[in-house]
Design an enzyme around this catalytic site. Structure first.
Site, PDB file in Angstrom:
ATOM      1  CG  HIS A   3      -1.565   1.318   1.517  1.00 54.92           C
ATOM      2  ND1 HIS A   3      -2.539   1.873   0.714  1.00 54.92           N
ATOM      3  CD2 HIS A   3      -1.365   2.215   2.522  1.00 54.92           C
ATOM      4  CE1 HIS A   3      -2.906   3.046   1.218  1.00 54.92           C
ATOM      5  NE2 HIS A   3      -2.200   3.283   2.302  1.00 54.92           N
ATOM      6  CG  ASP A  49       7.367  18.915 -25.498  1.00 60.09           C
ATOM      7  OD1 ASP A  49       7.603  18.363 -24.416  1.00 60.09           O
ATOM      8  OD2 ASP A  49       6.623  18.431 -26.364  1.00 60.09           O
ATOM      9  CD1 TRP A 105       6.869   2.817   4.409  1.00 61.76           C
ATOM     10  CD2 TRP A 105       8.055   3.660   2.715  1.00 61.76           C
ATOM     11  NE1 TRP A 105       7.260   4.083   4.758  1.00 61.76           N
ATOM     12  CE2 TRP A 105       7.997   4.625   3.732  1.00 61.76           C
ATOM     13  CE3 TRP A 105       8.758   3.969   1.546  1.00 61.76           C
ATOM     14  CZ2 TRP A 105       8.613   5.869   3.636  1.00 61.76           C
ATOM     15  CZ3 TRP A 105       9.365   5.220   1.455  1.00 61.76           C
ATOM     16  CH2 TRP A 105       9.295   6.148   2.479  1.00 61.76           C
ATOM     17  CB  SER A 119      11.106   6.458 -13.607  1.00 64.14           C
ATOM     18  OG  SER A 119      10.034   7.326 -13.800  1.00 64.14           O
ATOM     19  CB  SER A 120      12.297   9.579  -9.500  1.00 64.71           C
ATOM     20  OG  SER A 120      11.132   8.907  -9.179  1.00 64.71           O
ATOM     21  CG  HIS A 128      12.404  14.008   6.648  1.00 62.99           C
ATOM     22  ND1 HIS A 128      11.320  13.547   7.363  1.00 62.99           N
ATOM     23  CD2 HIS A 128      12.210  15.323   6.503  1.00 62.99           C
ATOM     24  CE1 HIS A 128      10.533  14.564   7.663  1.00 62.99           C
ATOM     25  NE2 HIS A 128      11.048  15.650   7.155  1.00 62.99           N
ATOM     26  CD  GLU A 154       9.775   9.922  -1.933  1.00 61.39           C
ATOM     27  OE1 GLU A 154      10.788  10.239  -2.589  1.00 61.39           O
ATOM     28  OE2 GLU A 154       8.668   9.684  -2.439  1.00 61.39           O
ATOM     29  CE1 TYR A 190       8.706  19.148   4.679  1.00 62.99           C
ATOM     30  CE2 TYR A 190      10.382  17.506   5.185  1.00 62.99           C
ATOM     31  CZ  TYR A 190       9.419  18.408   5.602  1.00 62.99           C
ATOM     32  OH  TYR A 190       9.159  18.558   6.931  1.00 62.99           O
ATOM     33  CB  SER A 238       1.058  28.734  -4.094  1.00 67.44           C
ATOM     34  OG  SER A 238       1.501  28.281  -2.849  1.00 67.44           O
ATOM     35  CG  HIS A 243      12.432  13.482  12.413  1.00 72.07           C
ATOM     36  ND1 HIS A 243      12.345  14.727  11.843  1.00 72.07           N
ATOM     37  CD2 HIS A 243      11.818  12.650  11.550  1.00 72.07           C
ATOM     38  CE1 HIS A 243      11.717  14.640  10.690  1.00 72.07           C
ATOM     39  NE2 HIS A 243      11.383  13.388  10.493  1.00 72.07           N
ATOM     40  CG  HIS A 244      11.831   9.319   9.952  1.00 69.19           C
ATOM     41  ND1 HIS A 244      10.492   9.227   9.632  1.00 69.19           N
ATOM     42  CD2 HIS A 244      12.294  10.419   9.314  1.00 69.19           C
ATOM     43  CE1 HIS A 244      10.168  10.219   8.832  1.00 69.19           C
ATOM     44  NE2 HIS A 244      11.236  10.964   8.628  1.00 69.19           N
ATOM     45  CB  THR A 250       5.713  24.495   7.550  1.00 64.81           C
ATOM     46  OG1 THR A 250       6.852  23.710   7.207  1.00 64.81           O
ATOM     47  CG2 THR A 250       4.459  23.808   7.044  1.00 64.81           C
ATOM     48  CE  LYS A 297       6.318  26.580   1.084  1.00 63.06           C
ATOM     49  NZ  LYS A 297       5.814  27.205  -0.146  1.00 63.06           N
ATOM     50  NE  ARG A 314       3.570   2.526  11.106  1.00 60.15           N
ATOM     51  CZ  ARG A 314       4.432   3.233  10.363  1.00 60.15           C
ATOM     52  NH1 ARG A 314       5.405   3.922  10.937  1.00 60.15           N
ATOM     53  NH2 ARG A 314       4.326   3.270   9.063  1.00 60.15           N
TER      54      ARG A 314
END
Lengths: 519, 38
Positions: free
Chosen positions: A71, A100, A136, A163-164, A247, A249, A251, A262, A296-297, A322, A325, A444
């Site tokens: 998932h 293009d 994951w 790809s990315s 991390h 990722e 963002y 925006s 922090h993870h 943040t 924003k 979890r």
């Protein structure tokens, strides 16, 4: 070469297989993301169906673990990232006045890697050892010990990563080299800015993930012991390398959402964006900080106190840009002539609900408190507020916003509003109770739970099914708009500003062959 | 619409940007792997 192709294009399957047109490739990305949203969503519903009651009812624990793992992988790499890349393909050339993307053939290849990568990933469900089941994050030792599905996953991640990275190179090359004359960097629409910064994050983060999973692969098959303590390796090193990717990722998944929001809020508030430059600097600050907060993870892994303190304070610092924003979006709406069409509704929900996710993130950033929250449903609630009511809501808002430009038809506003209210109610019903479950100690990634957690889980499952099925309404609205409907004007929204609204709706196959001049 | 080509200087700038970025990505991959050996 960017514009060296004919006006005509092949029809049928060959058009889509061989296209180098940014609009076609954008459409491919968006359709792929929608399919993956439903694949990943079906997996989420398996999880929620099993968790409707304590005990094991529907699936075996090993399959449940495969569902949680897949998932996440499908939603992150298959739904959200490709959806934003779809927006980038459609909108960046239109917004900067380019004919293009800079590297159209590379663009085609970037997309077509994805269906193969996800076929590889999803077919693991049909091999004897099953799909990846260690989460994951692919932490060793589970990922080193897992079956062949892990090897498929590693190869799939390599393909997604290529790809990315190629997509990121294309975006940066386009923005830096293909802007219309007069479009200086600080005149670019904010969506373009957020994507430029996201592309740099992708470029810096994805190769690190590729390195980490390559080390996993060599540990599994080539006798290395990078992460094997028995051989002198260190499983915690994987966590450091993984989260150094992981991390940023986060963002990568949210900065383009900031960009879409925006664009939408000023349009429906009929006011210019408040604090444009501060938005750009806040985005860049968030991107920089995203590289110095990874541990922090891992607060509970056993770090030195100085490390815990550093990562705690650096994480809290992210709240500053943040906050800038969120303040700017609210200030843009302040005293605006607001109307509440579906894109605006989703954007306002984004600002409110993403902020809730931000606050629970601040709670998790407090290292001593995190010892209580770690690996509980509180974390699950937190990141779904950030990624669903954050990233996914902004994607939906963006689709409603630009759909008339893409298809040439207005969507059904009544159905859109139904979709919004069902989504927002279903989402909150699904995920708000998970805060309480987590604070009360429900772990979890476990298919069973203690009986006192039953009621909140039942609410959560009902909400998840409501949210999931209401997305069928979204498909209905999109299909309806593609097939016909009220003709859309070039400038679809009264308050819309920007180059994309100067071309007819639907946007012609080729646009800005002659670059516009920006004053 | 007639076929159009980007000016040669712009084409070269695009290729230069892409090559530099690809080199950065490759270097980061190699560096991560190399760090693993330390």
């Amino acid at each position: 070469m960017a514009t060296a192709h004919h006006d005509e294009h092949p029809a049928g399957l060959m058009r889509w297989l061989t296209s180098t047109n940014h609009k076609d490739i954008g459409t491919l990305y968006l359709v792929f993301a929608l399919i993956m949203l439903f694949v990943g969503g079906a997996m989420a519903l398996v999880i929620r169906a099993e968790l409707f009651q304590p005990g094991l009812q529907i699936v075996q624990p090993h399959f449940f673990n495969q569902m949680t793992t897949l998932h996440a992988l499908v939603m992150i790499f298959g739904a959200v990232m490709p959806a934003f890349t779809g927006f980038a393909n459609w909108q960046i050339p239109l917004m900067i006045g380019a004919p293009d993307m800079a590297l159209p053939r590379l663009n085609n290849w970037s997309f077509w890697l994805l269906p193969f990568a996800f076929t590889l990933l999803l077919c693991t469900l049909f091999i004897p050892s099953g799909g990846p089941a260690g989460g994951w994050t692919l932490y060793p030792p589970l990922s080193v010990q897992g079956g062949m599905g892990t090897d498929f996953t590693i190869l799939a991640i390599h393909m997604m990563g290529i790809s990315s990275v190629l997509g990121a190179i294309n975006v940066i090359a386009t923005i830096l080299n293909m802007r219309a004359p007069g479009m200086t960097l600080l005149k670019m629409p904010l969506f373009v800015w957020t994507w430029l910064i996201t592309a740099f994050l992708l470029l810096a983060a994805m190769p690190v993930l590729a390195g980490a999973v390559t080390m996993l692969l060599t540990d599994r098959h080539f006798g290395t012991h990078f992460f094997d303590a028995a051989g002198g390796g260190d499983p915690v090193m994987f966590q450091h390398v993984f989260w150094f990717f992981g991390h940023p990722e986060v963002y990568i998944l949210i900065l383009p959402a900031f960009g879409i929001t925006s664009q939408i809020i000023p349009t429906f508030a009929r006011k210019p964006l408040f604090g444009y430059e501060s938005m750009v600097y806040a985005t860049a600050s968030i991107a920089f900080l995203s590289f110095i907060v990874w541990a922090h993870h891992m607060f509970t892994v056993g770090m030195p106190l100085a490390g815990e303190m550093f990562f705690m304070y650096s994480t809290m610092m992210i709240a500053v840009p943040t906050g800038v924003k969120v303040f700017n979006w609210v200030a843009t709406m302040w005293k605006g002539s607001m109307t509440f069409e579906t894109p605006m509704l989703f954007s306002i929900a984004f600002v409110m609900l993403f902020t809730i996710g931000g606050f629970s993130g601040l709670m998790l950033a407090i290292a001593p408190a995190d010892f209580q929250y770690q690996d509980t449903y509180f974390v699950v609630a937190h990141f779904h507020y950030v990624l669903v009511s954050g990233a996914v809501f902004s994607i939906i808002a963006g689709v409603y916003f630009w759909l008339p430009k893409w298809t040439g038809h207005m969507y059904n506003e009544t159905l859109g509003k139904w979709h919004f209210w069902l989504s927002v109610i279903g989402f909150n019903l699904a995920f708000f109770p998970q805060h309480f479950l987590g604070l009360a100690g429900m772990p979890r990634r476990i298919p069973d739970y203690a009986i006192q957690f039953t009621e909140f889980n039942q609410w959560s499952s009902v909400g998840a099914f409501l949210f999931g099925f209401s997305q069928l309404l979204f498909v209905a609205v999109v299909v309806q708009a593609v097939r016909g409907g009220k003709k859309a004007e070039a400038k679809v929204w009264e308050g819309a500003e920007g180059l994309e609204w100067t071309v007819p709706s639907p946007a012609p196959y080729h646009t800005f062959a002659t670059p516009p001049r920006i004053k | 619409m007639p076929m159009t080509r980007l000016p040669e200087t712009q084409h070269r700038a695009i290729v230069r940007t892409a090559v530099i970025l690809a080199a950065i990505a490759l270097a980061l991959f190699v560096y991560t792997f190399w760090r693993g050996f330390k």
